[in-house]
Design a protein around this motif. Structure first.
Motif, PDB file in Angstrom:
ATOM      1  N   ALA A  32       0.858  -1.179   0.000  1.00 50.70           N
ATOM      2  CA  ALA A  32       0.000   0.000   0.000  1.00 50.70           C
ATOM      3  C   ALA A  32       0.894   1.228   0.000  1.00 50.70           C
ATOM      4  O   ALA A  32       2.070   1.160   0.363  1.00 50.70           O
ATOM      5  N   THR A  33       0.351   2.352  -0.402  1.00 51.51           N
ATOM      6  CA  THR A  33       1.173   3.562  -0.474  1.00 51.51           C
ATOM      7  C   THR A  33       1.738   3.950   0.889  1.00 51.51           C
ATOM      8  O   THR A  33       2.822   4.534   0.964  1.00 51.51           O
ATOM      9  N   ASP A  34       1.036   3.616   1.968  1.00 50.95           N
ATOM     10  CA  ASP A  34       1.560   3.990   3.281  1.00 50.95           C
ATOM     11  C   ASP A  34       2.608   3.001   3.810  1.00 50.95           C
ATOM     12  O   ASP A  34       3.073   3.118   4.939  1.00 50.95           O
ATOM     13  N   ASP A  35       3.001   2.039   2.960  1.00 51.90           N
ATOM     14  CA  ASP A  35       4.119   1.152   3.302  1.00 51.90           C
ATOM     15  C   ASP A  35       5.457   1.746   2.872  1.00 51.90           C
ATOM     16  O   ASP A  35       6.492   1.075   2.955  1.00 51.90           O
ATOM     17  N   ILE A  36       5.458   2.987   2.409  1.00 50.43           N
ATOM     18  CA  ILE A  36       6.644   3.563   1.804  1.00 50.43           C
ATOM     19  C   ILE A  36       7.843   3.559   2.746  1.00 50.43           C
ATOM     20  O   ILE A  36       8.966   3.251   2.331  1.00 50.43           O
ATOM     21  N   ASP A  37       7.650   3.876   4.027  1.00 53.30           N
ATOM     22  CA  ASP A  37       8.792   3.900   4.950  1.00 53.30           C
ATOM     23  C   ASP A  37       9.440   2.528   5.075  1.00 53.30           C
ATOM     24  O   ASP A  37      10.672   2.399   5.061  1.00 53.30           O
TER      25      ASP A  37
END
Length: 341
Positions: A32-37
């Motif tokens: 998901a995009t909020d998995d970027i970190d």
């Protein structure tokens, strides 16, 4: 005898479901995009372990996850350990503009601390299966290819791709030249003017690119959407076009990137030529050399120490020889390994 290809659905053997890895000790789900970190940390660990002379920036990885052409739910996969740390990932891209060969490109990696457990093998199997699905979904009756670019320093990835039936088909060199001292003395033929990049030439440059690379192995036309993707590190003040003054046409173009995250790894600052192309009707007139010189001067004016670029070692335009004559030297290699379908 007919040479017509059988339908992709018959040739490619795409499974109905891409098999998720099993028995790995990881929990699997799409990215998901909020998995970027978590992805930034993992990719950095992989590139470091593989002795890559570069690092993927957060902006580049975020742009990839946000690409409308990438269906995160179907085209990506991540594996998390019991403590919620991402330990493996994969993504499958299929360029929409492919017309002569339909391609699926695989990317991904396994945390160095979790290697040697069979995770990479299963992750590659999932990626290849999804790649076959994406190829079949295009319904284009042309040859097809599943490919992965592997750094020549990444022996584990080389072994994995080989075990997965992916064989070398093309070789690429990374080249660089110092900007210290005298630069080449070059100029395009009369009637050709090199000008700074501007937004109003984007479409002309895209069409020039598609024409310039029409005779290059592995190149496919880029749609307007594809053309503006991958610009996270775009350096417009380091980018140029060559214009034919008589016709006003774009004869050639050079797009640069500013990859500051690579500088500490390399030990020097650099400007990178992401794309360079000259249309066939203007080749042999010094256009490429003039564009490269314009970029070198722009890099150096900003205090940059080296100019870098990548090249197909069998480029039909003789680019490898041109770069060598301009003082570029090879410092790294990458191999495209594929399954031809």
């Amino acid at each position: 005898m007919s040479t017509e290809l059988r339908p992709l659905a018959e040739r490619v053997d795409a499974p109905s479901v891409a098999p998720l890895p099993e028995g790995t000790g990881l929990t699997w789900r799409p990215l998901a995009t909020d998995d970027i970190d978590a992805l930034v940390r993992l990719v950095d660990a992989v590139e470091s372990a593989d002795a890559a002379p570069y690092r993927s920036a957060r902006e580049e990885l975020a742009e990839h996850l946000e690409d409308p052409a990438l269906d995160l739910a179907l085209d990506t996969l991540g594996g998390w350990d019991d403590e919620g740390v991402m330990r493996a990932w994969a993504a499958v891209d299929q360029p929409a503009g492919d017309t002569r060969v339909v391609r699926a490109f695989l990317s991904g990696g396994v945390d160095p601390q979790w290697r040697g457990r069979g995770i990479g093998r299963q992750l590659l199997a999932w990626s290849q299966a999804r790649g076959r699905q994406r190829i079949v979904a295009t319904d284009k009756q042309v040859p097809a290819r599943i490919g992965v670019f592997v750094d020549d320093t990444a022996q584990g990835s080389i072994d994995l791709a080989t075990a997965g039936g992916m064989t070398p088909i093309r070789y690429y060199s990374e080249m660089r030249r110092s900007l210290d001292g005298d630069l080449p003395v070059v100029a395009p033929a009369d009637g050709i003017r090199v000008v700074p990049w501007s937004a109003d030439i984007e479409e002309q440059a895209r069409l020039a690119h598609n024409e310039a690379f029409a005779d290059h192995w592995g190149s496919e036309p880029q749609t307007p959407e594809q053309w503006i993707q991958g610009r996270a590190m775009f350096a417009p003040t380091w980018s140029f076009v060559a214009v034919d003054e008589a016709s006003g046409e774009v004869a050639g173009y050079l797009i640069s990137g500013r990859y500051e995250q690579d500088w500490p790894i390399a030990g020097y600052t650099s400007g990178y030529t992401d794309l360079l192309g000259v249309r066939r009707g203007w080749r042999g007139r010094g256009v490429a050399s003039a564009l490269l010189l314009a970029a070198m001067l722009a890099y150096r004016a900003d205090g940059i120490e080296f100019a870098e670029l990548g090249v197909d070692t069998e480029n039909p335009s003789g680019a490898h020889g041109l770069y060598a004559r301009l003082g570029y030297e090879v410092f790294h290699g990458t191999t495209l390994r594929t399954i031809e379908l």
